[in-house]
Design a protein around this motif. Sequence first.
Motif, PDB file in Angstrom:
ATOM      1  N   ALA A 106     -11.033  -1.327 -40.598  1.00 36.47           N
ATOM      2  CA  ALA A 106     -10.009  -1.142 -39.583  1.00 36.47           C
ATOM      3  C   ALA A 106      -8.683  -1.884 -38.736  1.00 36.47           C
ATOM      4  O   ALA A 106      -8.016  -2.172 -39.309  1.00 36.47           O
ATOM      5  CB  ALA A 106     -11.572  -1.319 -38.717  1.00 36.47           C
ATOM      6  N   ALA A 107      -9.383  -3.033 -40.050  1.00 40.69           N
ATOM      7  CA  ALA A 107      -8.743  -4.098 -40.958  1.00 40.69           C
ATOM      8  C   ALA A 107      -7.729  -3.651 -41.604  1.00 40.69           C
ATOM      9  O   ALA A 107      -6.162  -3.708 -41.206  1.00 40.69           O
ATOM     10  CB  ALA A 107      -9.121  -5.946 -41.419  1.00 40.69           C
ATOM     11  N   ILE A 108      -7.458  -3.383 -42.943  1.00 39.81           N
ATOM     12  CA  ILE A 108      -6.521  -2.478 -43.219  1.00 39.81           C
ATOM     13  C   ILE A 108      -5.650  -1.441 -42.304  1.00 39.81           C
ATOM     14  O   ILE A 108      -4.277  -1.644 -41.784  1.00 39.81           O
ATOM     15  CB  ILE A 108      -6.760  -1.435 -44.208  1.00 39.81           C
ATOM     16  CG1 ILE A 108      -7.908  -2.766 -46.053  1.00 39.81           C
ATOM     17  CG2 ILE A 108      -5.353  -1.021 -44.850  1.00 39.81           C
ATOM     18  CD1 ILE A 108      -7.773  -2.156 -46.389  1.00 39.81           C
ATOM     19  N   GLY A 109      -6.230  -0.486 -41.344  1.00 43.35           N
ATOM     20  CA  GLY A 109      -5.444   0.430 -40.615  1.00 43.35           C
ATOM     21  C   GLY A 109      -4.881  -0.465 -39.142  1.00 43.35           C
ATOM     22  O   GLY A 109      -3.193  -0.257 -39.016  1.00 43.35           O
ATOM     23  N   LEU A 110      -5.293  -2.127 -39.091  1.00 47.35           N
ATOM     24  CA  LEU A 110      -5.631  -2.480 -38.138  1.00 47.35           C
ATOM     25  C   LEU A 110      -3.336  -2.904 -38.142  1.00 47.35           C
ATOM     26  O   LEU A 110      -2.160  -3.069 -38.265  1.00 47.35           O
ATOM     27  CB  LEU A 110      -5.615  -3.509 -37.395  1.00 47.35           C
ATOM     28  CG  LEU A 110      -5.193  -4.424 -36.196  1.00 47.35           C
ATOM     29  CD1 LEU A 110      -4.498  -3.273 -34.968  1.00 47.35           C
ATOM     30  CD2 LEU A 110      -6.236  -5.320 -35.616  1.00 47.35           C
ATOM     31  N   GLY A 164      -0.817  -0.148 -39.583  1.00 43.63           N
ATOM     32  CA  GLY A 164      -0.718   0.466 -38.628  1.00 43.63           C
ATOM     33  C   GLY A 164       0.523  -0.020 -37.384  1.00 43.63           C
ATOM     34  O   GLY A 164       1.578   0.895 -37.023  1.00 43.63           O
ATOM     35  N   THR A 165       0.038  -1.374 -37.568  1.00 44.79           N
ATOM     36  CA  THR A 165       1.205  -1.919 -37.063  1.00 44.79           C
ATOM     37  C   THR A 165       2.599  -2.234 -37.460  1.00 44.79           C
ATOM     38  O   THR A 165       3.467  -1.856 -37.296  1.00 44.79           O
ATOM     39  CB  THR A 165       0.870  -3.719 -36.601  1.00 44.79           C
ATOM     40  OG1 THR A 165      -0.848  -3.816 -35.857  1.00 44.79           O
ATOM     41  CG2 THR A 165       1.712  -4.287 -35.427  1.00 44.79           C
ATOM     42  N   SER A 170      -0.793   3.547 -35.948  1.00 44.48           N
ATOM     43  CA  SER A 170       1.029   3.294 -35.986  1.00 44.48           C
ATOM     44  C   SER A 170       0.741   4.501 -34.670  1.00 44.48           C
ATOM     45  O   SER A 170       1.720   3.313 -34.071  1.00 44.48           O
ATOM     46  CB  SER A 170       1.236   4.009 -37.255  1.00 44.48           C
ATOM     47  OG  SER A 170       0.600   5.696 -37.400  1.00 44.48           O
ATOM     48  N   GLU A 171       0.236   5.514 -34.332  1.00 43.81           N
ATOM     49  CA  GLU A 171       0.622   6.307 -33.579  1.00 43.81           C
ATOM     50  C   GLU A 171       0.108   6.099 -31.652  1.00 43.81           C
ATOM     51  O   GLU A 171       0.629   5.060 -31.000  1.00 43.81           O
ATOM     52  CB  GLU A 171       0.460   7.777 -33.383  1.00 43.81           C
ATOM     53  CG  GLU A 171       1.234   8.387 -34.935  1.00 43.81           C
ATOM     54  CD  GLU A 171       2.177   8.340 -33.960  1.00 43.81           C
ATOM     55  OE1 GLU A 171       3.051   8.948 -33.352  1.00 43.81           O
ATOM     56  OE2 GLU A 171       3.537   7.672 -34.790  1.00 43.81           O
TER      57      GLU A 171
END
Length: 307
Positions: free
Chosen positions: A70-74, A77-78, A162-163
Motif C-alpha cells: 500500500a505504501a508503494i502504491g500510494l 500512484g500519486t 493513480s486513477e
Amino acid sequence: MRARPDLPLRRAHRIGETLATLAVAALGVAFVIWCATNEGFGWQYVGEYLFAPGILVGLGNTLLLTVESAAIGLVLGTLIAVMRLSPIRALAVPAWFFALFFRGTPLLVQVIFWYNLAVLIPRVELAIPGIGTVFHADVNAMITPLTAALLALGLNEAAYMSEIIRGGILGVDRGQVDAAKSLGMRPGRILQRILLPQAMRTIIPPMGNEIIGLLKATSLVSVIAVSDLLFAAQAIYSQNLRIIPLLIVASIWYLVATTVMSIGQFYLERYYARGTTRTTAPTFRQVLTSSIARFHAPQATRNGGDL
C-alpha cells in the motif's frame, strides 16, 4: 381521539414486517444449527489452529505485505496521477500506459511474471567505460518470492491508486487553482496546499476499499510460496488434511483484519468530512444507542404520532 384513516395500512405494514423478521430469524437459526451440527466444519480443529504459531506468522506476513504494498502504491500512484495530469506529453503518455498495463492484466499473472523475471534478464551489470564493471548481480537471487510479491502488488496497487488520486484531484474546483496561480503560487505548492487536501475527501473512501481489497489479494502470492496467511493454512492442511477447518481459520483472520481496517477507514472519512456536511455519519455506538432508545420509546412515538 379521532381514528386515523391510514391505521389499517400501518397495522398491515407492522404485521408484514413482523412476519418477515420472524422468517429471516428462523432461517438464521436454522443456518446456525446446521453449521454447528455439521461435523465437516470441524469446529474443534478451528479452535485448535486459530492461534497456531504458523498461522500467526502467516498473518503477520500478510499484514506486513499489505502495508508495504500500500505504501508503494500510494507514493508511486500519486506520482503517476500527477504525471497523467501534466500538460507535458512525455510524462502523461508513459503514465497512461503504466495504468493501462497494470490495470488491464490479471494480478496473478503479474505475480508469476515477476517471480520468473530471471528468464528474461538473467544478470544485471553496470559498466563504466575505462573502469569496467562496477556492479553486477544475479537476478534470480535478487527476485526472491517476497520481492516478486512486493513488485506485483505494489505496482498493481499504484495503477489503481493513480486513477483514484487523479479523480480526486479533478474533482477540486478549477477556480481555486486559477486563484492560486494569480497569487503567484508554484504548481508544486498548489498541489500540496490546495489540491490534495481537498481531494482527500473524495480519495479516502475508494482508497480505503482498495487497500482492503489489497489485503485479500495478498492471498495470491501463495502460488509462489510466500509464507502468507493462506500459505500457512495450506502448509498445515497438506499434512493433516483438515482442509475446511484451516480455510475457516484463514477466513476468520481475513475477516478480523478487514473489519479493523474498515473501522479505521470510517473514522478517517469522518475526519476529512468535517466542515463539508451539517452532520457526520454516526458511529456504531451512536447507532446502537439510538436503536435501543427507539425500541424502548412509547408505542405512539414509534408510530409517528397519536392513534
